[in-house]
Motif scaffolding. Sequence first.
Motif, PDB file in Angstrom:
ATOM      1  N   PHE A  14      52.220  33.773  38.358  1.00 28.07           N
ATOM      2  CA  PHE A  14      52.191  33.060  39.630  1.00 28.07           C
ATOM      3  C   PHE A  14      51.141  33.664  40.560  1.00 28.07           C
ATOM      4  CE2 PHE A  14      53.640  32.848  44.053  1.00 28.07           C
ATOM      5  CZ  PHE A  14      53.605  31.466  44.231  1.00 28.07           C
ATOM      6  N   PHE A  15      51.151  35.005  40.714  1.00 28.74           N
ATOM      7  CA  PHE A  15      50.201  35.647  41.606  1.00 28.74           C
ATOM      8  C   PHE A  15      48.783  35.631  41.049  1.00 28.74           C
ATOM      9  CE2 PHE A  15      54.099  37.633  43.357  1.00 28.74           C
ATOM     10  CZ  PHE A  15      53.955  37.136  44.648  1.00 28.74           C
ATOM     11  N   LEU A  16      48.639  35.642  39.724  1.00 26.28           N
ATOM     12  CA  LEU A  16      47.311  35.560  39.118  1.00 26.28           C
ATOM     13  C   LEU A  16      46.667  34.214  39.437  1.00 26.28           C
ATOM     14  CD1 LEU A  16      45.168  36.753  37.151  1.00 26.28           C
ATOM     15  CD2 LEU A  16      46.361  35.502  35.360  1.00 26.28           C
ATOM     16  N   PHE A  17      47.397  33.119  39.216  1.00 24.71           N
ATOM     17  CA  PHE A  17      46.836  31.796  39.488  1.00 24.71           C
ATOM     18  C   PHE A  17      46.665  31.557  40.980  1.00 24.71           C
ATOM     19  CE2 PHE A  17      48.605  30.883  35.210  1.00 24.71           C
ATOM     20  CZ  PHE A  17      47.387  30.641  34.606  1.00 24.71           C
ATOM     21  N   ARG A  18      47.566  32.095  41.760  1.00 19.13           N
ATOM     22  CA  ARG A  18      47.456  31.932  43.210  1.00 19.13           C
ATOM     23  C   ARG A  18      46.243  32.678  43.751  1.00 19.13           C
ATOM     24  NH1 ARG A  18      50.190  30.077  47.501  1.00 19.13           N
ATOM     25  NH2 ARG A  18      50.369  31.374  49.340  1.00 19.13           N
ATOM     26  N   SER A  19      45.984  33.901  43.256  1.00 15.66           N
ATOM     27  CA  SER A  19      44.845  34.672  43.737  1.00 15.66           C
ATOM     28  C   SER A  19      43.531  34.066  43.258  1.00 15.66           C
ATOM     29  CB  SER A  19      44.956  36.129  43.296  1.00 15.66           C
ATOM     30  OG  SER A  19      44.861  36.227  41.905  1.00 15.66           O
ATOM     31  N   SER A  24      38.358  30.880  45.428  1.00 11.62           N
ATOM     32  CA  SER A  24      37.441  29.763  45.560  1.00 11.62           C
ATOM     33  C   SER A  24      37.518  29.134  46.949  1.00 11.62           C
ATOM     34  CB  SER A  24      37.733  28.721  44.489  1.00 11.62           C
ATOM     35  OG  SER A  24      39.032  28.215  44.682  1.00 11.62           O
ATOM     36  N   ASP A  25      38.522  29.462  47.739  1.00 13.09           N
ATOM     37  CA  ASP A  25      38.666  28.887  49.066  1.00 13.09           C
ATOM     38  C   ASP A  25      37.854  29.632  50.116  1.00 13.09           C
ATOM     39  OD1 ASP A  25      40.372  27.075  47.980  1.00 13.09           O
ATOM     40  OD2 ASP A  25      42.200  28.055  48.664  1.00 13.09           O
ATOM     41  N   ILE A  26      37.444  30.847  49.837  1.00 12.13           N
ATOM     42  CA  ILE A  26      36.701  31.618  50.826  1.00 12.13           C
ATOM     43  C   ILE A  26      35.248  31.736  50.404  1.00 12.13           C
ATOM     44  CG2 ILE A  26      38.702  32.953  51.579  1.00 12.13           C
ATOM     45  CD1 ILE A  26      37.617  35.268  49.933  1.00 12.13           C
ATOM     46  N   GLU A  27      34.377  31.886  51.396  1.00 12.19           N
ATOM     47  CA  GLU A  27      32.960  32.027  51.101  1.00 12.19           C
ATOM     48  C   GLU A  27      32.662  33.424  50.576  1.00 12.19           C
ATOM     49  OE1 GLU A  27      28.730  31.613  53.436  1.00 12.19           O
ATOM     50  OE2 GLU A  27      30.540  30.768  54.311  1.00 12.19           O
ATOM     51  N   PHE A  28      33.061  34.445  51.337  1.00 10.24           N
ATOM     52  CA  PHE A  28      32.899  35.826  50.897  1.00 10.24           C
ATOM     53  C   PHE A  28      33.830  36.708  51.725  1.00 10.24           C
ATOM     54  CE2 PHE A  28      30.057  35.548  54.464  1.00 10.24           C
ATOM     55  CZ  PHE A  28      30.125  36.788  55.070  1.00 10.24           C
ATOM     56  N   PHE A  60      33.481  38.994  46.527  1.00 10.36           N
ATOM     57  CA  PHE A  60      33.949  40.096  47.362  1.00 10.36           C
ATOM     58  C   PHE A  60      32.908  41.200  47.352  1.00 10.36           C
ATOM     59  CE2 PHE A  60      37.754  38.152  45.520  1.00 10.36           C
ATOM     60  CZ  PHE A  60      38.468  37.851  46.661  1.00 10.36           C
ATOM     61  N   ILE A  61      32.662  41.783  48.503  1.00 10.23           N
ATOM     62  CA  ILE A  61      31.819  42.971  48.601  1.00 10.23           C
ATOM     63  C   ILE A  61      32.739  44.104  49.022  1.00 10.23           C
ATOM     64  CG2 ILE A  61      29.916  44.095  49.794  1.00 10.23           C
ATOM     65  CD1 ILE A  61      28.673  41.356  50.224  1.00 10.23           C
ATOM     66  N   THR A  62      32.801  45.146  48.211  1.00 11.78           N
ATOM     67  CA  THR A  62      33.634  46.305  48.516  1.00 11.78           C
ATOM     68  C   THR A  62      32.734  47.487  48.809  1.00 11.78           C
ATOM     69  OG1 THR A  62      35.311  45.491  46.984  1.00 11.78           O
ATOM     70  CG2 THR A  62      35.473  47.796  47.665  1.00 11.78           C
ATOM     71  N   ASN A  82      37.661  38.140  41.378  1.00 10.28           N
ATOM     72  CA  ASN A  82      39.005  38.651  41.104  1.00 10.28           C
ATOM     73  C   ASN A  82      39.069  39.516  39.858  1.00 10.28           C
ATOM     74  OD1 ASN A  82      40.112  37.484  43.313  1.00 10.28           O
ATOM     75  ND2 ASN A  82      40.957  35.731  42.231  1.00 10.28           N
ATOM     76  N   ILE A  83      38.108  39.377  38.956  1.00  3.47           N
ATOM     77  CA  ILE A  83      38.195  40.049  37.667  1.00  3.47           C
ATOM     78  C   ILE A  83      37.176  41.170  37.525  1.00  3.47           C
ATOM     79  CG2 ILE A  83      38.071  39.700  35.182  1.00  3.47           C
ATOM     80  CD1 ILE A  83      38.948  36.793  35.734  1.00  3.47           C
TER      81      ILE A  83
END
Length: 131
Positions: A14-19, A24-28, A60-62, A82-83
């Motif tokens: 559930f959390f994998l598919f949700r994340s 894809s909903d955020i730009e960065f 994501f930039i970390t 995410n991966i």
Amino acid sequence: MNRRIWIIVFLSLFFLFRSSSFASDIEFLIVDKTRTPWGHKFYRTFQEIWQPPVGIEGYFITIGEEKVSTRQSWIYVKIGDNIFNYKVFETLLKPTMGDFDMQRLALKAARKSLNFLLKKYIIIKRYENEL
């Protein structure tokens, strides 16, 4: 016992598919994982300099930090989704650095990050065109 395993598997999926749908909903997103005042200063400087490339989103930039001693640390910039995360910049950071040196390092990190994203985007577009 078997019931607990199924609950854990269900919640993990559930959390994998949700994340993955969230990415894809955020730009960065720029994440601060620094630990020292000068690391936070680098993060703020990078964030002020960063201009996201048009058409590339969902990454994501970390900005993280690993302490070497009490007077210096390694600062790094990772880009990913995410991966996968790829380290695109790493340098030694000292608390005695002035504002000019901090801006120079943040600009270099932003330039390398932009180059990485553009190369990755070109590779993805080539792959899509071949299909």
